[in-house]
Motif scaffolding. Structure first.
Motif, PDB file in Angstrom:
ATOM      1  N   THR A  27       0.851  -1.198   0.000  1.00  0.00           N
ATOM      2  CA  THR A  27       0.000   0.000   0.000  1.00  0.00           C
ATOM      3  C   THR A  27       0.887   1.249   0.000  1.00  0.00           C
ATOM      4  O   THR A  27       1.738   1.419   0.877  1.00  0.00           O
ATOM      5  N   LYS A  28       0.676   2.096  -1.021  1.00  0.00           N
ATOM      6  CA  LYS A  28       1.521   3.305  -1.195  1.00  0.00           C
ATOM      7  C   LYS A  28       0.735   4.397  -1.916  1.00  0.00           C
ATOM      8  O   LYS A  28      -0.343   4.151  -2.452  1.00  0.00           O
ATOM      9  N   TYR A  29       1.366   5.586  -2.005  1.00  0.00           N
ATOM     10  CA  TYR A  29       0.904   6.598  -2.946  1.00  0.00           C
ATOM     11  C   TYR A  29       1.582   6.255  -4.266  1.00  0.00           C
ATOM     12  O   TYR A  29       2.814   6.247  -4.349  1.00  0.00           O
ATOM     13  N   TRP A  30       0.780   5.937  -5.284  1.00  0.00           N
ATOM     14  CA  TRP A  30       1.372   5.482  -6.552  1.00  0.00           C
ATOM     15  C   TRP A  30       1.383   6.595  -7.594  1.00  0.00           C
ATOM     16  O   TRP A  30       0.608   7.545  -7.506  1.00  0.00           O
ATOM     17  N   ARG A  31       2.225   6.386  -8.565  1.00  0.00           N
ATOM     18  CA  ARG A  31       2.382   7.340  -9.669  1.00  0.00           C
ATOM     19  C   ARG A  31       1.153   7.330 -10.604  1.00  0.00           C
ATOM     20  O   ARG A  31       0.805   8.350 -11.189  1.00  0.00           O
ATOM     21  N   TYR A  32       0.576   6.140 -10.777  1.00  0.00           N
ATOM     22  CA  TYR A  32      -0.545   5.984 -11.717  1.00  0.00           C
ATOM     23  C   TYR A  32      -1.821   5.572 -10.990  1.00  0.00           C
ATOM     24  O   TYR A  32      -1.762   5.040  -9.869  1.00  0.00           O
ATOM     25  N   SER A  33      -2.949   5.714 -11.700  1.00  0.00           N
ATOM     26  CA  SER A  33      -4.237   5.262 -11.142  1.00  0.00           C
ATOM     27  C   SER A  33      -4.226   3.735 -11.058  1.00  0.00           C
ATOM     28  O   SER A  33      -3.415   3.069 -11.723  1.00  0.00           O
ATOM     29  N   GLN A  34      -5.174   3.170 -10.286  1.00  0.00           N
ATOM     30  CA  GLN A  34      -5.228   1.733 -10.101  1.00  0.00           C
ATOM     31  C   GLN A  34      -5.471   1.016 -11.450  1.00  0.00           C
ATOM     32  O   GLN A  34      -4.848  -0.013 -11.724  1.00  0.00           O
ATOM     33  N   GLU A  35      -6.335   1.628 -12.296  1.00  0.00           N
ATOM     34  CA  GLU A  35      -6.647   1.007 -13.602  1.00  0.00           C
ATOM     35  C   GLU A  35      -5.400   0.950 -14.480  1.00  0.00           C
ATOM     36  O   GLU A  35      -5.100  -0.055 -15.112  1.00  0.00           O
ATOM     37  N   ARG A  36      -4.686   2.063 -14.457  1.00  0.00           N
ATOM     38  CA  ARG A  36      -3.482   2.143 -15.306  1.00  0.00           C
ATOM     39  C   ARG A  36      -2.434   1.137 -14.818  1.00  0.00           C
ATOM     40  O   ARG A  36      -1.770   0.471 -15.619  1.00  0.00           O
ATOM     41  N   MET A  37      -2.319   0.997 -13.500  1.00  0.00           N
ATOM     42  CA  MET A  37      -1.347   0.054 -12.930  1.00  0.00           C
ATOM     43  C   MET A  37      -1.686  -1.367 -13.367  1.00  0.00           C
ATOM     44  O   MET A  37      -0.801  -2.147 -13.756  1.00  0.00           O
ATOM     45  N   LEU A  38      -2.963  -1.668 -13.350  1.00  0.00           N
ATOM     46  CA  LEU A  38      -3.400  -3.006 -13.729  1.00  0.00           C
ATOM     47  C   LEU A  38      -3.098  -3.271 -15.207  1.00  0.00           C
ATOM     48  O   LEU A  38      -2.612  -4.341 -15.587  1.00  0.00           O
ATOM     49  N   GLU A  39      -3.373  -2.253 -15.981  1.00  0.00           N
ATOM     50  CA  GLU A  39      -3.119  -2.342 -17.421  1.00  0.00           C
ATOM     51  C   GLU A  39      -1.632  -2.631 -17.679  1.00  0.00           C
ATOM     52  O   GLU A  39      -1.275  -3.537 -18.436  1.00  0.00           O
ATOM     53  N   LEU A  40      -0.766  -1.864 -17.004  1.00  0.00           N
ATOM     54  CA  LEU A  40       0.684  -2.037 -17.188  1.00  0.00           C
ATOM     55  C   LEU A  40       1.126  -3.425 -16.709  1.00  0.00           C
ATOM     56  O   LEU A  40       1.974  -4.077 -17.323  1.00  0.00           O
ATOM     57  N   TYR A  41       0.520  -3.859 -15.617  1.00  0.00           N
ATOM     58  CA  TYR A  41       0.869  -5.172 -15.072  1.00  0.00           C
ATOM     59  C   TYR A  41       0.517  -6.268 -16.080  1.00  0.00           C
ATOM     60  O   TYR A  41       1.313  -7.160 -16.360  1.00  0.00           O
ATOM     61  N   ASN A  42      -0.700  -6.125 -16.680  1.00  0.00           N
ATOM     62  CA  ASN A  42      -1.141  -7.125 -17.661  1.00  0.00           C
ATOM     63  C   ASN A  42      -0.264  -7.114 -18.917  1.00  0.00           C
ATOM     64  O   ASN A  42      -0.139  -8.103 -19.609  1.00  0.00           O
ATOM     65  N   GLN A  43       0.315  -5.952 -19.188  1.00  0.00           N
ATOM     66  CA  GLN A  43       1.227  -5.846 -20.358  1.00  0.00           C
ATOM     67  C   GLN A  43       2.625  -6.364 -20.022  1.00  0.00           C
ATOM     68  O   GLN A  43       3.534  -6.320 -20.840  1.00  0.00           O
ATOM     69  N   GLY A  44       2.836  -6.774 -18.772  1.00  0.00           N
ATOM     70  CA  GLY A  44       4.148  -7.290 -18.357  1.00  0.00           C
ATOM     71  C   GLY A  44       5.150  -6.192 -18.073  1.00  0.00           C
ATOM     72  O   GLY A  44       6.360  -6.407 -18.050  1.00  0.00           O
ATOM     73  N   ARG A  45       4.650  -4.945 -17.857  1.00  0.00           N
ATOM     74  CA  ARG A  45       5.572  -3.835 -17.638  1.00  0.00           C
ATOM     75  C   ARG A  45       5.850  -3.590 -16.154  1.00  0.00           C
ATOM     76  O   ARG A  45       6.661  -2.728 -15.814  1.00  0.00           O
ATOM     77  N   ILE A  46       5.154  -4.339 -15.268  1.00  0.00           N
ATOM     78  CA  ILE A  46       5.417  -4.140 -13.835  1.00  0.00           C
ATOM     79  C   ILE A  46       5.879  -5.464 -13.258  1.00  0.00           C
ATOM     80  O   ILE A  46       5.260  -6.517 -13.515  1.00  0.00           O
ATOM     81  N   ILE A  47       6.979  -5.435 -12.529  1.00  0.00           N
ATOM     82  CA  ILE A  47       7.404  -6.685 -11.900  1.00  0.00           C
ATOM     83  C   ILE A  47       7.637  -6.471 -10.401  1.00  0.00           C
ATOM     84  O   ILE A  47       7.965  -5.369  -9.946  1.00  0.00           O
ATOM     85  N   GLN A  48       7.461  -7.588  -9.695  1.00  0.00           N
ATOM     86  CA  GLN A  48       7.709  -7.581  -8.253  1.00  0.00           C
ATOM     87  C   GLN A  48       8.759  -8.668  -8.037  1.00  0.00           C
ATOM     88  O   GLN A  48       8.500  -9.853  -8.290  1.00  0.00           O
ATOM     89  N   THR A  49       9.949  -8.266  -7.620  1.00  0.00           N
ATOM     90  CA  THR A  49      11.053  -9.242  -7.554  1.00  0.00           C
ATOM     91  C   THR A  49      10.812 -10.319  -6.485  1.00  0.00           C
ATOM     92  O   THR A  49      11.219 -11.460  -6.655  1.00  0.00           O
ATOM     93  N   ASN A  50      10.130  -9.957  -5.404  1.00  0.00           N
ATOM     94  CA  ASN A  50       9.776 -10.919  -4.356  1.00  0.00           C
ATOM     95  C   ASN A  50       8.444 -10.505  -3.762  1.00  0.00           C
ATOM     96  O   ASN A  50       8.131  -9.309  -3.726  1.00  0.00           O
ATOM     97  N   PRO A  51       7.642 -11.457  -3.280  1.00  0.00           N
ATOM     98  CA  PRO A  51       6.371 -11.066  -2.661  1.00  0.00           C
ATOM     99  C   PRO A  51       6.618 -10.065  -1.537  1.00  0.00           C
ATOM    100  O   PRO A  51       7.607 -10.187  -0.790  1.00  0.00           O
ATOM    101  N   GLY A  52       5.781  -9.040  -1.494  1.00  0.00           N
ATOM    102  CA  GLY A  52       5.933  -8.026  -0.444  1.00  0.00           C
ATOM    103  C   GLY A  52       6.844  -6.885  -0.841  1.00  0.00           C
ATOM    104  O   GLY A  52       6.821  -5.804  -0.245  1.00  0.00           O
ATOM    105  N   ARG A  53       7.710  -7.097  -1.866  1.00  0.00           N
ATOM    106  CA  ARG A  53       8.612  -6.009  -2.295  1.00  0.00           C
ATOM    107  C   ARG A  53       7.834  -4.982  -3.122  1.00  0.00           C
ATOM    108  O   ARG A  53       6.838  -5.336  -3.766  1.00  0.00           O
ATOM    109  N   VAL A  54       8.295  -3.748  -3.131  1.00  0.00           N
ATOM    110  CA  VAL A  54       7.600  -2.693  -3.894  1.00  0.00           C
ATOM    111  C   VAL A  54       7.725  -3.005  -5.392  1.00  0.00           C
ATOM    112  O   VAL A  54       8.845  -3.177  -5.898  1.00  0.00           O
ATOM    113  N   PRO A  55       6.597  -3.096  -6.104  1.00  0.00           N
ATOM    114  CA  PRO A  55       6.671  -3.363  -7.546  1.00  0.00           C
ATOM    115  C   PRO A  55       7.399  -2.229  -8.278  1.00  0.00           C
ATOM    116  O   PRO A  55       7.378  -1.082  -7.831  1.00  0.00           O
TER     117      PRO A  55
END
Ligand SMILES: C[S@@+](CC[C@H](N)C(=O)[O-])C[C@H]1O[C@@H](n2cnc3c(N)ncnc32)[C@H](O)[C@@H]1O
Length: 505
Positions: A222-250
């Motif tokens: 949980t953070k103040y993010w750069r993008y809206s939740q929808e945009r984050m989801l979109e980027l995640y689905n495009q493979g542009r967001i990664i989380q190196t380990n569970p719990g780490r900041v994406p």
């Protein structure tokens, strides 16, 4: 370049001139003459970009074309002090400001000798707030200036001041490629499937709540993010967001091949000066690199914009304009410079010097070259020499002092020398030219030229003057009888009336 707004203050076009690219002003023209006079003939608000590189108040620059001695003196005499230099430049810069469009940009190229005074003068003419940048161009390497025993650092750069006429000026950001070190240390990761290099970038909204960044949970963080939740989801689905380990900041995957490069700053150390041995070098001591001018034009002009260089030397700005599809106007007081740049336009850009073609929007013209005996008498001696030598189809001598009595050489067509390693490979077939800007060349003038002919063992030589005394003419005949060597006496009138071909036959 960013789209410009058209100002209502811009001059209204006159009736369009058929075939000419601008209805306001003739373009693709080289004007020979003092730019103060030539600029006064141009309408206001008619050009988009001005670049000038005037002779500086310095020992390094001179109003020379082929040498650096006589002209250097003439420069020193005229601009004996910085004050005199600024007094010379001020009315010219005022005229340049007048002819610049409201959306236009102005570049003044100078060096440390007068740059601070030039800045103050330009602030007064354009307004302090219209100053945009000082560009530092590294024009040489340190050792050329800071010699052993000198007590100063190497003066290795020129300053180029950029001013805009109004806030509405156009501007395009340019980017330089990332350097290898930076790529290696920053873009550390590679996509196994595509081989694309990328780096991991922050997704946290800068400034948190105060900047209005959205606050929510994403991938368990949980953070103040750069993008809206929808945009984050979109980027995640495009493979542009990664989380190196569970719990780490994406983090965001930023690909190298999507980056524009490093935005160009004000220090330009990646454009090298002209080497005398380079293909670009014309032997003109103050010639600037084409790359430098192309960069300036790319930042501050659009295709078909009008570029003006009012001190254009051998025409680097005009060639850059032609290469980039801009219109251009050049002014230079030196007839030699005008001829050299016309040749360059023909040879390098393949544009013809032709009035008819110019009228239909192709080709170019040179205006106001000295054409009368009166004007030729008023030329500085070195300009007169160059004019005569070039008119005869010869090559002016680069060394203006210590020229051993030879102002130029004519090479018969069959013996035109080739350029190798920057030096002319001199063939033995050439004829000396001696030029005297005198009302009447006399016998002593011919005597000394005869000595040159004997020393150089030449069969033929050319002597140019406004007229010859009868003694001089008898001496030429006697010399021929004695040695079989001929001196061809040419008057300026012969050259102007194109009688040369007849006399040379
Ligand atoms: C430093 S050179 C320009 C070199 C040019 N940027 C190039 O790359 O070839 C300065 C030029 O200004 C010209 N010049 C000097 N006084 C002038 C004047 N009053 N009007 C027009 N041209 C002038 C000189 O003849 C010289 O060719």
């Amino acid at each position: 370049m960013a789209k410009k707004k058209t100002s209502s203050k811009e001059a209204k076009p006159a009736a369009p001139a058929t075939g000419r690219p601008s209805a306001l002003v003739d373009t693709r023209v080289i004007y020979c003459g003092d730019n103060l006079e030539q600029l006064r003939k141009l309408p206001e608000n008619c050009v988009d970009l001005i670049y000038i590189d005037p002779p500086f108040n310095s020992n390094r620059n001179y109003e020379v074309f082929w040498g650096e001695t006589k002209e250097k003196r003439s420069f020193d005499d005229r601009h004996a002090s910085t004050k005199a230099y600024i007094e010379f430049m001020r009315p010219r810069c005022e005229e340049l400001h007048r002819v610049l469009k409201q959306t236009g940009s102005f570049y003044f190229h100078c060096d440390w000798h007068a740059s601070h005074y030039v800045k103050v003068m330009l602030d007064q003419i354009f307004g302090e707030n219209q100053f945009i940048n000082e560009i530092i161009w590294k024009r040489t390497s340190a050792h050329s200036d800071a010699k052993q025993g000198s007590k100063h650092l190497g003066r290795v750069h020129d300053s180029i001041f950029l001013y805009a006429k109004t806030e509405e000026y156009g501007f395009t950001h340019l980017y330089k490629p990332y350097n290898e070190e930076y790529v290696k240390s920053t873009y550390k990761h590679t996509d196994p499937e595509t081989g694309r290099r990328y780096r991991l970038d922050n997704l946290i909204g800068p400034g948190g709540a105060s900047k209005g960044n959205p606050h929510y949970e994403f991938l368990g963080v949980t953070k103040y993010w750069r993008y809206s939740q929808e945009r984050m989801l979109e980027l995640y689905n495009q493979g542009r967001i990664i989380q190196t380990n569970p719990g780490r900041v994406p983090q965001y995957k930023r690909y190298l091949d999507e980056g524009k490069g490093v935005p160009l700053g004000t220090v330009w150390d990646d454009i090298f000066p002209i080497q005398s041995v380079s293909d670009e070098g014309l032997g003109y001591p103050t010639q600037k690199p084409l790359k430098l001018l192309e960069r300036i034009l790319e930042i501050s002009s659009n295709p078909n914009d009008i570029v003006l260089d009012a001190f254009c030397g051998c025409g680097t700005a005009l060639v850059a304009a032609e290469n980039l599809g801009r219109q251009w106007i050049g002014i230079d007081v030196s007839p030699t410079a005008c001829r050299v740049m016309a040749k360059r336009m023909r040879d390098v850009c393949g544009v013809k010097e032709d009035e008819k073609l110019w009228r239909i929007g192709r080709g170019f013209v040179v205006r106001d070259l000295p054409w009368s005996e009166k004007k030729l008498r008023e030329l500085p001696p070195f300009e007169f020499e160059n004019w005569a030598v070039i008119a005869l189809g010869g090559r002016p001598n680069k060394a203006q002092v210590g020229d051993m009595g030879i102002d130029g050489r004519i090479y018969p067509v069959s013996a035109t020398p080739k350029k190798t390693e920057g030096e002319l490979q001199f063939m033995d077939v050439w004829y000396p030219i001696q030029v005297k800007q005198k009302d009447k060349a006399g016998r002593p003038d011919i005597d000394s030229f005869e000595a040159v002919m004997m020393r150089e063992d030449r069969q033929k030589g050319f002597f140019v003057s406004f007229d010859f005394s009868s003694d001089a003419m008898s001496e030429i005949q006697a010399f021929f009888k004695k040695t079989g060597k001929s001196i061809i006496a040419l008057t300026v009138k012969d050259i102007l009336e194109e009688q040369i071909a007849y006399k040379l036959a």
